[in-house]
Design a protein around this motif. Structure first.
Motif, PDB file in Angstrom:
ATOM      1  N   LEU A  90       0.783  -1.248  -0.080  1.00  0.00           N
ATOM      2  CA  LEU A  90       0.037   0.007  -0.223  1.00  0.00           C
ATOM      3  C   LEU A  90       0.932   1.246  -0.166  1.00  0.00           C
ATOM      4  N   LEU A  91       0.327   2.309  -0.135  1.00  0.00           N
ATOM      5  CA  LEU A  91       0.873   3.719  -0.152  1.00  0.00           C
ATOM      6  C   LEU A  91       2.313   3.854  -1.011  1.00  0.00           C
ATOM      7  N   ASP A  92       1.771   3.402  -2.355  1.00  0.00           N
ATOM      8  CA  ASP A  92       3.031   3.560  -3.191  1.00  0.00           C
ATOM      9  C   ASP A  92       4.093   2.541  -3.030  1.00  0.00           C
ATOM     10  N   ASP A  93       3.621   1.180  -2.297  1.00  0.00           N
ATOM     11  CA  ASP A  93       4.620   0.211  -2.190  1.00  0.00           C
ATOM     12  C   ASP A  93       5.598   0.564  -0.936  1.00  0.00           C
ATOM     13  N   ARG A  94       4.953   1.676   0.010  1.00  0.00           N
ATOM     14  CA  ARG A  94       5.873   2.108   1.308  1.00  0.00           C
ATOM     15  C   ARG A  94       5.420   1.075   2.381  1.00  0.00           C
ATOM     16  N   SER A 145       5.792  -3.463   7.619  1.00  0.00           N
ATOM     17  CA  SER A 145       6.908  -2.924   7.422  1.00  0.00           C
ATOM     18  C   SER A 145       6.636  -1.858   6.453  1.00  0.00           C
ATOM     19  N   TYR A 146       7.229  -0.436   7.183  1.00  0.00           N
ATOM     20  CA  TYR A 146       6.928   0.660   6.512  1.00  0.00           C
ATOM     21  C   TYR A 146       8.245   1.260   5.932  1.00  0.00           C
ATOM     22  N   LYS A 147       8.355   1.876   4.818  1.00  0.00           N
ATOM     23  CA  LYS A 147       9.667   2.359   4.300  1.00  0.00           C
ATOM     24  C   LYS A 147       9.563   3.652   4.216  1.00  0.00           C
ATOM     25  N   PHE A 148      10.278   4.529   5.050  1.00  0.00           N
ATOM     26  CA  PHE A 148      10.360   5.964   4.904  1.00  0.00           C
ATOM     27  C   PHE A 148      11.088   6.406   3.827  1.00  0.00           C
ATOM     28  N   ASN A 149      12.182   5.633   3.336  1.00  0.00           N
ATOM     29  CA  ASN A 149      12.624   5.977   2.000  1.00  0.00           C
ATOM     30  C   ASN A 149      13.142   4.466   1.513  1.00  0.00           C
ATOM     31  N   GLU A 150      14.331   4.679   0.750  1.00  0.00           N
ATOM     32  CA  GLU A 150      14.768   3.558   0.020  1.00  0.00           C
ATOM     33  C   GLU A 150      15.390   2.441   1.085  1.00  0.00           C
ATOM     34  N   LYS A 151      16.085   3.112   2.221  1.00  0.00           N
ATOM     35  CA  LYS A 151      16.670   2.180   3.286  1.00  0.00           C
ATOM     36  C   LYS A 151      16.286   2.414   4.572  1.00  0.00           C
ATOM     37  N   ASN A 152      15.758   3.395   4.971  1.00  0.00           N
ATOM     38  CA  ASN A 152      14.948   3.594   6.499  1.00  0.00           C
ATOM     39  C   ASN A 152      13.806   2.942   6.509  1.00  0.00           C
TER      40      ASN A 152
END
Length: 682
Positions: free
Chosen positions: A295-299, A343-350
């Motif tokens: 969801l949320l643009d794959d974030r 799992s939520y990705k804040f950016n590519e690594k975090n």
């Protein structure tokens, strides 16, 4: 060897007849191609539960690929992990067992690791035994094996104690073929497998089945041994494993299943030696449904899963007792695993991950029955009435965060709580720093805690009626480990890359036998070093060399742990000849190991049975050779031929054996053997 050379000639002729020089890519063959740089930067999922480069993973990891499995002629998970630095095999000719970083759990059989297939635990939960030989999974459907050395309880909970192994299987779209395989060779070995993988109208399916037969008879105990075992050989020592793995996926929903049939005679078990009628026959399986959604643009990635499984001895099992009677075990488990993860990705690594899982196990405590071979009369032994079923429940909750302080420096922290209805609650933690110092150098510094609970067998094991048999202890508590580890990865050139690392582990409340009863009294300290170097020369020649040194001692006695070598080293070369013939040479060195002979020598009354108090099982060097074809087509699709020779120079090594009542002995193995494999894709 005449048969081997005949097959070698046939293999060479096949290469010349069926090799085709063209630009067409064989899709199945592409699955087994990977360069050195790709290997050193392979994407893994097991360290944090999300995809990441192995250099960024906050764990000390090794990956065994499908390419390596095929080139080296591996037939099982046990063979595939044997050359991983920090791991070694202890083989009792019943179940292969993984020793990790100087530790091999009581009665072995890989209890110190959590082993999974696509994230689902696959142990025989009655005793947390892992069947890592051919019965675990058809090796042809394995895409890669991700091995974590060190604590993994934060993500995986109980039993991810000193490490974890996650077997990743091919998707149907990746395999895109039907493959039939036949094998045959020494020790009256024959068998085969069927693998099918496709994606049709959005439905992806993968299924594999394998079966094998071998007769390991003809082995005698290496001296010195008590008089009763002299001039005796193993007989009727059959191995007949079967395995199945399948999965089907559609729009985020995946249904998978695994079946393991461990069907093997045990001629060198501690409860029955050279009796020729000791059949261990266990069925173990699970079925799982998992739904994943982005969801949320794959974030945001979330998953929910439910698994059901059972494990118990087959009705045909017969444990040797005496000439007129055998023991039948009434023991088993059925379980349900539930899990929710996000799992939520804040950016590519975090990223931030949260998870909750619940397991309920309906454990039938072991009852031993003596069965009269003639009359079929059944008598309960070791107890006045049968043991009942008991329920084991565990609720686990975890959180994990990955935060990069700079583009090069990453920080990972994790915390987990486990609540159990039978033993003490447990808390696990992990913190790690990864630092890409330069494009040629990276560093990992890690600390973590983990736990391994007592099994129902250790808690409630009844008396079998045989002198010296083990008994359970209901007061047992979990075993705990604290591990500090570090790794330095380096790239000397495009064709030469390596790793060097070290570890320090403290184990508290380790479970061991004292007399015939289990106790939490085995505290120990282990430290060591591991290193590896991988090289590639052009496109045809590649090789590796690795080593591990571990020093593990019990705190109370300062004695070394048994069954485990201090030093192991492995070396391999792979050469592609004229594009179509692959030659792989592998060397496996295992240092000296402490045997139960040393512990029991002073107690044995037979004057002919004398062993030096400082006795250790001798070191050995195995040389394995595998010849195989590449990109050969007979029926318009790939045809694969392979000839493997194990123990090329007939080393006939031995493994330390378990104690047998009043004496210890070493376990023999056959020397040089060969196996021929033929696979055809359609």
């Amino acid at each position: 060897m005449r048969t081997f050379f005949s097959v070698l000639v046939l293999l060479s002729v096949s290469v010349s007849l069926f090799a085709e020089e063209n630009n067409e890519t064989l899709r199945v063959n592409d699955l087994f191609q990977i360069s050195l740089d790709e290997l050193m930067n392979v994407e893994v999922v097991s360290a944090t539960g999300t995809k990441q480069n192995i250099k960024d993973a906050p764990s000390i990891m090794t990956v065994v690929t499908a390419k390596q499995i095929r080139e080296r002629g591996y037939q099982s998970i046990a063979e595939a992990i044997r050359t991983v630095p920090g791991l070694s095999l202890w083989v009792d000719n019943l179940i292969s067992s993984i020793s990790i970083r100087g530790s091999n759990s009581l009665q072995g059989w890989s209890q110190n690791l959590k082993i999974m297939i696509d994230g689902q635990p696959v142990s025989f939960r009655v005793a947390n035994w892992n069947f890592i030989d051919e019965e675990m999974i058809p090796i042809q459907c394995v895409k890669r094996i991700e091995i974590i050395k060190g604590p993994a309880s934060v993500l995986y909970g109980a039993n991810a104690y000193l490490g974890a192994i996650n077997i990743i299987t091919f998707d149907g779209a990746e395999f895109d073929s039907f493959e039939f395989t036949a094998v045959g060779g020494s020790l009256d070995t024959y068998g085969g497998s069927i693998v099918a993988g496709k994606k049709i109208n959005g439905i992806d399916f993968m299924a594999a089945f394998s079966a094998k037969h071998s007769d390991r008879s003809g082995l005698s105990l290496p001296g010195p041994v008590p008089t009763e075992y002299k001039n005796r050989e193993s007989d009727n020592d059959l191995s007949m494993p079967k395995s199945f793995y399948g999965k089907i996926s559609y729009k985020g929903l995946t249904i998978s299943s695994n079946y393991q049939q461990m069907n093997r005679y045990g001629e060198f078990t501690d409860w029955s030696t050279l009796t020729h009628d000791n059949l261990i026959y266990v069925d173990n399986w699970f079925a799982k449904a998992e739904y994943k959604k982005s969801l949320l643009d794959d974030r945001l990635e979330s998953s929910a899963s439910v698994a059901y499984g059972e494990g118990k001895p087959n009705k045909k099992e017969e444990l040797s007792y005496d000439q007129n009677r055998y023991i039948r075990r009434d023991v088993g488990v059925s379980f349900i695993d539930l899990a929710l993860k996000s799992s939520y990705k804040f950016n590519e690594k975090n990223s931030l991950s949260l998870g909750i899982d619940y397991t309920t196990e309906d454990q039938q405590l072991q009852n031993n029955y003596l069965i009269n071979r003639e009359t079929g009369e059944k008598t309960l032994v070791g107890a006045s009435h049968p043991q009942p079923k008991k329920n084991f429940n565990n609720l686990g909750m975890f959180t994990q965060a990955v935060y990069y302080l700079t583009p090069e420096i990453g920080l990972t922290g994790g915390l987990r709580f486990d609540f159990h209805n039978r033993y003490d609650n447990s808390t696990s933690c992990k913190i790690g720093i990864t630092n890409h110092i330069s494009d040629k150098l990276y560093l990992k510094v890690l600390y973590g805690t983990s736990f391994k609970p007592p099994t129902q067998r250790q808690l409630f094991d009844p008396d079998s009626g045989r002198e010296g048999d083990t008994k359970g202890n209901e007061d047992l508590s979990p075993q705990y480990a604290r591990t500090f580890e570090t790794l330095l990865g380096f790239k000397l050139s495009e064709n030469l890359q390596g790793k060097l690392g070290g570890f320090y582990t403290r184990i508290k409340d380790g479970i061991e036998l004292y007399g015939t009863t289990y106790y939490n009294r085995a505290d120990l300290t282990s430290f060591g070093f591991e290193g590896e170097l991988n090289a590639q020369v052009g496109s045809d020649l590649s090789g590796y060399i690795n080593f591990s040194y571990q020093n593990s001692k019990y705190d109370e006695t300062s004695e070394d742990t048994t069954l485990v070598p201090q030093l192991t080293a492995n070396m391999g070369l792979n050469y592609v000849f004229m594009k179509h013939l692959n030659i792989n040479l592998e060397n496996i060195f295992v240092g000296r190991r402490i045997s139960p002979k040393k512990r029991l020598a002073s107690d044995y009354s037979d004057p002919s049975y004398k062993v030096d108090e400082n006795y250790k099982v001798p070191s050995y060097l195995l040389v394995n050779l595998t010849l195989s074809t590449k990109q050969i087509k007979i029926f318009e699709k790939e045809t694969f031929f392979s000839v493997s020779v194990r123990d090329l120079f007939n080393e006939k090594y031995v493994d330390p054996g378990p104690p047998d009542d009043d004496c210890g002995y070493d376990i023999p193995h056959h020397g040089r053997t060969f196996l021929i494999t033929i696979s055809q894709n359609f």
